[in-house]
Design a protein around this motif. Structure first.
Motif, PDB file in Angstrom:
ATOM      1  N   LEU A 254       0.816  -1.212   0.000  1.00  0.00           N
ATOM      2  CA  LEU A 254       0.000   0.000   0.000  1.00  0.00           C
ATOM      3  C   LEU A 254       0.853   1.267   0.000  1.00  0.00           C
ATOM      4  N   ALA A 258       0.536   4.174  -2.717  1.00  0.00           N
ATOM      5  CA  ALA A 258       0.304   5.586  -2.382  1.00  0.00           C
ATOM      6  C   ALA A 258       1.284   6.475  -3.143  1.00  0.00           C
ATOM      7  N   THR A 283      -6.992   8.572  -4.621  1.00  0.00           N
ATOM      8  CA  THR A 283      -6.563   7.192  -4.342  1.00  0.00           C
ATOM      9  C   THR A 283      -5.307   7.191  -3.474  1.00  0.00           C
ATOM     10  N   TYR A 287      -4.839   5.692   0.474  1.00  0.00           N
ATOM     11  CA  TYR A 287      -3.823   4.741   0.924  1.00  0.00           C
ATOM     12  C   TYR A 287      -3.002   5.320   2.083  1.00  0.00           C
ATOM     13  N   THR A 290      -5.075   5.238   5.211  1.00  0.00           N
ATOM     14  CA  THR A 290      -5.209   3.854   5.677  1.00  0.00           C
ATOM     15  C   THR A 290      -3.968   3.407   6.437  1.00  0.00           C
TER      16      THR A 290
END
Length: 317
Positions: A254, A258, A283, A287, A290
Motif C-alpha cells: 500500500l 500511495a 486514491t 492509501y 489507511t
C-alpha cells in the motif's frame, strides 16, 4: 541456499533446530516470496511458543514483522517488533536488539515520524559498530542516510550512503548494494543532478532484476519515472510508474501504491488532465490515510490543493 536450508529442515532432529532453520528460511525467502517468508516465520513462531524457545520466538516475531512491513501492515508490525524487542532484552541479545531497533527506525520513516526514526537508527548503528557487525552497520548507515535525506540534510545523507555502499561491496551484499545505489540516486535527484541520479537508479534496477526482488524493481521503476517527468518526458514517466504500480498491486504494497498514485497525479497535473489527476490523488490520499502515513498524506494534500487552484483558474477563464 533455500534448497539447502529446506533439506536441513527435513533432516533436523530437534525442535530448536527446526525453529532456527524456519527462521533462516524466512529471512532467505523474503526478497523474492513474501508469502513464503511469512509462512516460515509463522511456523517458527508456533513451534517456539510450544516449547518456550525465547530466542526462536524473538527471531520469528522479527521475521514476521519484516514480511508484514513489505505488505504495509504497519500497526501489526509495530506490535510484533515491540514483542521481539522485549524478548531480546530479556535474553541480553544485543545483536537481536540492534536488528529490531533498525526495523523500528524504518517503520518510523514510513509513517513520517523522523525524530523517532533518527533515535532508533542511531542506537542501532552504535550497537552494530560495537559488535563489529559489518552487515548490520552497512544497513544502519543506509537507513540513517535515508532519514537525513527526508530531513533535507543532503551532504550527511550522501556521506552515510557512500560509507554504506563501501561496506556492502566489501561483504558482497548485492541486495543492500541495490538499495544504496538507489538512495544515492535519490540524493542526486533532490540536489538537481538528474542525469547522475538516473544512472544510479538504472544500475540499481539492473541489480534488482538480477536478484529477482520485485519490490525493489517496483520502487526503482517509480524513481526512474519521477526523474523522467522532471526532464519533461511525461509519457515515458507514466510508463515507468505504471510498471511500478503493477508490481506493487501484485505484492499488496500500500505504501508503494500511495507513492505511485501520488506521482501519477502530479504528472497528469502537468499535462492539465485534471480529472485523471484528481482520481489519482484521492486514491493516493486514501492509501496514506489507511496506513497512517502523515508525510505521504501531507504530500498528497499539497498536490490536491494545487489541483483545486488549477480548477478554479480554469473555471474563472
Amino acid at each position: 541456499m533455500i534448497d539447502e536450508l529446506e533439506s536441513q529442515l527435513r533432516q533436523a532432529e530437534t525442535e530448536h533446530e527446526k525453529i532456527a532453520l524456519l527462521n533462516a528460511l524466512s529471512a532467505a525467502t523474503k526478497p523474492k516470496d513474501l508469502s513464503r517468508a511469512l509462512n516460515y516465520a509463522t511456523q517458527a513462531e508456533q513451534m517456539a511458543r510450544e516449547i518456550n524457545d525465547k530466542k526462536g520466538l524473538a527471531d520469528a516475531l522479527l521475521n514476521k514483522a519484516v514480511a508484514l512491513a513489505s505488505c504495509s501492515q504497519y500497526r501489526e508490525v509495530h506490535g510484533l517488533l515491540s514483542q521481539s524487542l522485549q524478548l531480546f532484552e530479556e535474553l541480553g541479545d544485543e545483536k537481536g536488539r540492534a536488528n529490531v531497533l533498525s526495523n523500528f527506525g524504518s517503520l518510523s520513516v514510513v509513517i513520517g515520524e523522523f525524530a523517532k526514526a533518527l533515535d532508533y537508527t542511531q542506537e542501532s548503528l552504535r550497537l552494530r559498530q560495537m559488535l563489529g557487525d559489518k552487515i548490520g552497520e552497512a544497513a544502519s548507515l543506509n537507513n540513517l542516510g535515508g532519514i537525513h535525506h527526508y530531513l533535507g540534510n543532503f551532504d550527511a545523507a550522501l556521506e552515510c550512503f557512500i560509507e554504506s555502499l563501501k561496506l556492502k561491496e566489501e561483504i558482497g551484499d548485492e541486495n543492500g548494494k541495490a538499495y544504496t545505489l538507489g538512495n544515492i540516486g535519490s540524493v542526486y535527484r533532490r540536489t538537481g543532478n538528474t542525469e547522475v541520479a538516473l544512472a544510479y537508479h538504472r544500475e540499481s534496477l539492473r541489480l534488482w532484476e538480477r536478484i529477482g526482488d520485485k519490490l525493489g524493481e517496483a520502487r526503482t521503476h517509480g524513481e526512474i519515472g519521477v526523474l523522467l517527468a522532471e526532464q519533461g518526458a511525461l509519457d515515458l514517466a507514466i510508463d515507468e510508474i505504471e510498471r511500478a504500480k503493477h508490481l506493487f498491486v501484485e505484492h499488496r504494497n500500500l505504501h508503494g501504491l500511495a507513492n505511485t498514485h501520488r506521482n501519477l497525479a502530479d504528472i497528469y497535473r502537468q499535462q492539465h488532465q485534471l480529472e485523471k489527476a484528481f482520481e489519482e490523488i484521492f486514491t493516493a490520499l486514501h492509501y496514506s490515510e489507511t496506513l497512517g502515513d502523515k508525510y505521504g498524506g501531507m504530500q498528497a494534500c499539497f498536490i490536491l490543493g494545487t489541483l483545486y487552484a488549477m480548477r478554479q483558474r480554469q473555471s474563472g477563464d
